[in-house]
Design an enzyme around this catalytic site. Structure first.
Site, PDB file in Angstrom:
ATOM      1  N   THR A   1       0.834  -1.191   0.000  1.00 13.25           N
ATOM      2  CA  THR A   1       0.000   0.000   0.000  1.00 13.25           C
ATOM      3  C   THR A   1       0.876   1.251   0.000  1.00 13.25           C
ATOM      4  O   THR A   1       2.073   1.186   0.293  1.00 13.25           O
ATOM      5  CB  THR A   1      -0.946   0.024   1.207  1.00 13.25           C
ATOM      6  N   HIS A   2       0.274   2.396  -0.301  1.00 11.45           N
ATOM      7  CA  HIS A   2       1.028   3.627  -0.508  1.00 11.45           C
ATOM      8  C   HIS A   2       1.978   3.949   0.630  1.00 11.45           C
ATOM      9  O   HIS A   2       3.181   4.164   0.430  1.00 11.45           O
ATOM     10  CB  HIS A   2       0.059   4.793  -0.713  1.00 11.45           C
TER      11      HIS A   2
END
Length: 214
Positions: free
Chosen positions: A168-169
């Site tokens: 994820t980011h």
């Protein structure tokens, strides 16, 4: 590789640029529909599906305004969410739980290791990156991140998130910036908000990640 690293953002940049062009064109068409009384606002076009837009253009969507009003109400309701689901199943079931093991009265949270390191410092709980200015070295504690949060990583000494995974980011950016990170700590922003002077130590080990708070 370092010289060409910037190219990795090209596909995302191109996609976003195309979306901007399409959006601008839709607004132009929306203004035309407003002028003939089919819509109240040009932006109302964004509340319709593709097949509904085609029907509207052909004057075959009699309940258009009712559909838009209902979807605006649904959007307004969803915008009030303070927590986003960790998982949304194909049947629509939303799971809000994290991977953290929470023990009442304890100062330790356990989550998923996504970026290595050991760090100790003051914790800053953030809900809106546009309204927060972090002090250098603070531990960024939040529900989750997206590209708009990236500037905060410049000042962060470590990252703690309620949701997320290895790719994820926030996890990816934490590794790029070389700061320790733990994700999957359910309700950690609520529990740490109780103390305005919270501080913590973030540690990654082979048994998982942990945060010691005081």
């Amino acid at each position: 590789a370092r010289q060409l690293a910037g190219l990795r953002e090209l596909p995302k940049f191109t996609a976003i640029r195309m979306m901007g062009i399409i959006r601008a064109k839709m607004l132009i068409e929306g203004e035309k529909l407003v002028s003939i009384g089919a819509l109240e606002d040009a932006k109302d076009l964004f509340y319709l599906e593709t097949f509904e837009i085609k029907a509207l253009v052909n004057d075959e969507l009699a309940d258009c305004k009712r559909i838009i009003i209902e979807r605006k109400a649904a959007m307004a309701q969803e915008s009030k969410r303070t927590r986003l689901p960790r998982i949304i199943a194909s049947d629509g079931f939303a799971y809000f739980g994290g991977t953290a093991k929470i023990v009442e009265g304890a100062n330790v949270f356990s989550g998923e290791p996504v970026s290595p390191g050991v760090y100790e410092g003051r914790i800053r709980v953030v809900h809106d990156p546009s309204k927060t200015k972090m002090t250098q070295g603070e531990i960024l504690c939040c529900h989750g991140t997206d590209p708009s949060w990236t500037p905060l990583f410049l000042s962060s000494g470590a990252l703690v998130m309620e949701v997320g995974g290895l790719m994820t980011h926030g996890s990816v950016v934490a590794r790029e910036y070389g700061i320790p990170a733990v994700v999957g700590l359910e309700k950690v922003t609520e529990r740490l908000t109780r103390s305005a002077r919270s501080s913590g130590r973030i540690e990654r080990n082979y048994r998982g990640d942990r945060i010691d708070g005081d």
